[in-house]
Design an enzyme around this catalytic site. Structure first.
Site, PDB file in Angstrom:
ATOM      1  N   MET A   1     -70.802  79.379   5.310  1.00  0.00           N
ATOM      2  CA  MET A   1     -71.064  78.608   6.321  1.00  0.00           C
ATOM      3  C   MET A   1     -70.573  77.195   5.610  1.00  0.00           C
ATOM      4  SD  MET A   1     -72.463  80.315   8.459  1.00  0.00           S
ATOM      5  CE  MET A   1     -72.733  79.264   9.632  1.00  0.00           C
TER       6      MET A   1
ATOM      7  N   LEU B   1     -72.276  74.650   4.013  1.00  0.00           N
ATOM      8  CA  LEU B   1     -73.031  73.369   4.052  1.00  0.00           C
ATOM      9  C   LEU B   1     -73.013  72.540   5.261  1.00  0.00           C
ATOM     10  CD1 LEU B   1     -72.428  73.450   0.377  1.00  0.00           C
ATOM     11  CD2 LEU B   1     -74.838  72.818   0.825  1.00  0.00           C
TER      12      LEU B   1
ATOM     13  N   CYS C   1     -76.192  77.340  -3.910  1.00  0.00           N
ATOM     14  CA  CYS C   1     -75.023  77.670  -3.003  1.00  0.00           C
ATOM     15  C   CYS C   1     -73.850  78.230  -3.879  1.00  0.00           C
ATOM     16  CB  CYS C   1     -74.678  76.614  -1.822  1.00  0.00           C
ATOM     17  SG  CYS C   1     -73.255  77.241  -0.868  1.00  0.00           S
TER      18      CYS C   1
ATOM     19  N   ASN D   1     -80.833  82.544  -4.477  1.00  0.00           N
ATOM     20  CA  ASN D   1     -79.883  82.230  -3.525  1.00  0.00           C
ATOM     21  C   ASN D   1     -78.785  83.332  -3.310  1.00  0.00           C
ATOM     22  OD1 ASN D   1     -77.812  80.884  -1.759  1.00  0.00           O
ATOM     23  ND2 ASN D   1     -78.717  78.956  -2.532  1.00  0.00           N
ATOM     24  N   THR D   2     -77.726  83.390  -2.662  1.00  0.00           N
ATOM     25  CA  THR D   2     -76.987  84.535  -2.524  1.00  0.00           C
ATOM     26  C   THR D   2     -76.154  84.901  -3.583  1.00  0.00           C
ATOM     27  OG1 THR D   2     -75.314  83.155  -1.214  1.00  0.00           O
ATOM     28  CG2 THR D   2     -76.917  84.253   0.108  1.00  0.00           C
TER      29      THR D   2
ATOM     30  N   GLY E   1     -84.321  87.062  -1.171  1.00  0.00           N
ATOM     31  CA  GLY E   1     -83.319  87.926  -1.285  1.00  0.00           C
ATOM     32  C   GLY E   1     -83.543  89.410  -0.744  1.00  0.00           C
ATOM     33  N   GLY E   2     -83.098  89.573   0.532  1.00  0.00           N
ATOM     34  CA  GLY E   2     -83.247  90.795   0.890  1.00  0.00           C
ATOM     35  C   GLY E   2     -84.763  91.388   1.347  1.00  0.00           C
TER      36      GLY E   2
ATOM     37  N   GLY F   1     -85.015  85.751   5.139  1.00  0.00           N
ATOM     38  CA  GLY F   1     -83.579  85.199   5.788  1.00  0.00           C
ATOM     39  C   GLY F   1     -82.998  86.008   6.630  1.00  0.00           C
TER      40      GLY F   1
HETATM   41  O1  RRO Z   1     -74.264  76.781   4.024  1.00  0.00           O
HETATM   42  C1  RRO Z   1     -74.031  78.017   3.221  1.00  0.00           C
HETATM   43  O2  RRO Z   1     -72.775  78.401   3.255  1.00  0.00           O
HETATM   44  C2  RRO Z   1     -74.623  78.423   2.184  1.00  0.00           C
HETATM   45  C3  RRO Z   1     -75.635  77.688   1.668  1.00  0.00           C
HETATM   46 BR1  RRO Z   1     -75.951  75.889   1.720  1.00  0.00          BR
HETATM   47  C4  RRO Z   1     -76.541  78.579   0.503  1.00  0.00           C
HETATM   48  O3  RRO Z   1     -77.332  77.816  -0.211  1.00  0.00           O
HETATM   49  N1  RRO Z   1     -76.274  79.799   0.355  1.00  0.00           N
HETATM   50  C5  RRO Z   1     -75.505  80.284   0.941  1.00  0.00           C
HETATM   51  O4  RRO Z   1     -75.419  81.496   0.987  1.00  0.00           O
HETATM   52  N2  RRO Z   1     -74.835  79.696   2.031  1.00  0.00           N
END
Ligand code: RRO
Length: 299
Positions: A71, A73, A125, A187-188, A238-239, A260
């Site tokens: 995305m 941010l 992120c 986070n991812t 996470g998942g 999420g």
């Molecule tokens: O906005 C994003 O693309 C994003 C964020 Br801020 C984050 O912390 N983790 C993610 O996978 N995407």
């Protein structure tokens, strides 16, 4: 009914199942809907100091095992976001503001310009230049950002950690040294997908973050390692898609869980997880605290 109420990272919650930072936290209405669906707390989409459009599309790659997002941010800036937090607050549960910045001063000035029940510092992120994991993979940066925010606010401060590192415990300890009230893991995972017809990466940003069922075992391992080493609470993300996943996280040491990607199935996921967790505890005549860290037993 067994009680799921208790303290998580300095907040008193009706239950430990929260909305994770991300897509559904972009408006006050969606924060409120998550509250109405039973969430114990909600975390907003990350907000920064100036408006951002985010990365060019495509920004999401759906997979059987989860999804990859980049995305980038996107957010209207923290000044424009207070109204959404205030609307979210009408849901009657704590609203945690996820914030990002490029250095300790930027984080601290955003935190002092927002009113929320807690802050979650996005130091993780995986695909944003100057932000997120670009800072958060360095323990010194994690500690100094946390310390700067703690010095400016009176509400709990959580630090969301990156799994894209050789040693997440080092980052957790840095957050703890900076005064964090809890860490959120994870986070991812940095990922990519390629279109075999064109030969190009699918995401406009080329790289993104993998979330969903594919990363749950990584998240459970991170929660376990952090819980074993830290004195502050660990919140698992996470998942987590069902109550079994939530229990697994709690047995790994989590004090709470964040949802999420599973919300692609709709807001009903909160109710399913909360009811499943409650029924499990009741069947076994256990309290939530009896489950926490159970997998850390050595005998
Ligand atoms: O906005 C994003 O693309 C994003 C964020 Br801020 C984050 O912390 N983790 C993610 O996978 N995407």
């Amino acid at each position: 009914m067994s009680s799921l109420a208790g303290e998580v990272g300095g907040l008193i919650l009706e239950n430990p199942v929260m909305l994770a930072a991300g897509i559904l936290g972009t408006t006050g209405a969606s924060l409120r809907r998550a509250a109405m669906a039973g969430a114990g707390a909600v975390v907003t989409k990350s907000v920064g100091s100036i408006p951002r459009d985010g990365h060019p599309g495509p920004t999401v790659v759906p997979l059987d095992i989860g999804l990859i997002n980049a995305m980038g941010l996107p957010n209207p800036s923290y000044r424009e976001f207070q109204e959404e937090i205030d609307i979210g607050k009408t849901g009657g549960i704590p609203v945690v503001a996820s914030i990002f910045g490029a250095d300790p001063d930027e984080f601290a000035s955003i935190a002092s310009g927002l009113t929320a029940d807690a802050f979650e510092l996005n130091l993780s992120c995986p695909h944003a230049e100057k932000y997120g994991a670009e800072l958060g993979r360095y323990p010194e940066a994690v500690q100094s950002v946390t310390k700067a925010v703690k010095a400016r606010v009176r509400v709990p401060v959580w630090v969301k950690l990156t799994p894209n590192t050789a040693d997440i415990v080092e980052l957790g300890l840095a957050a703890q040294d900076g005064g964090a009230d809890a860490v959120v893991a994870i986070n991812t995972l940095k990922a990519m997908a390629i279109d075999i017809e064109s030969g190009y990466p699918i995401l406009g940003n080329r790289f993104g973050g993998l979330s969903g069922p594919a990363i749950k075992p990584v998240a459970v391992r991170c929660v376990y390692d952090l819980s074993s080493a830290l004195d502050i609470p660990v919140i698992g993300a996470g998942g987590v898609s069902c109550f079994v996943d939530a229990i697994e996280m709690i047995m790994a040491g989590a004090s709470g869980v964040q949802i999420g990607t599973a919300l692609q199935r709709g807001y009903g996921v909160f109710g399913e997880i909360i009811e499943g967790l409650s029924a499990y505890l009741e069947r076994r005549s256990m309290r939530l605290s009896d489950l926490r860290g159970l997998a850390m037993r050595r005998t």
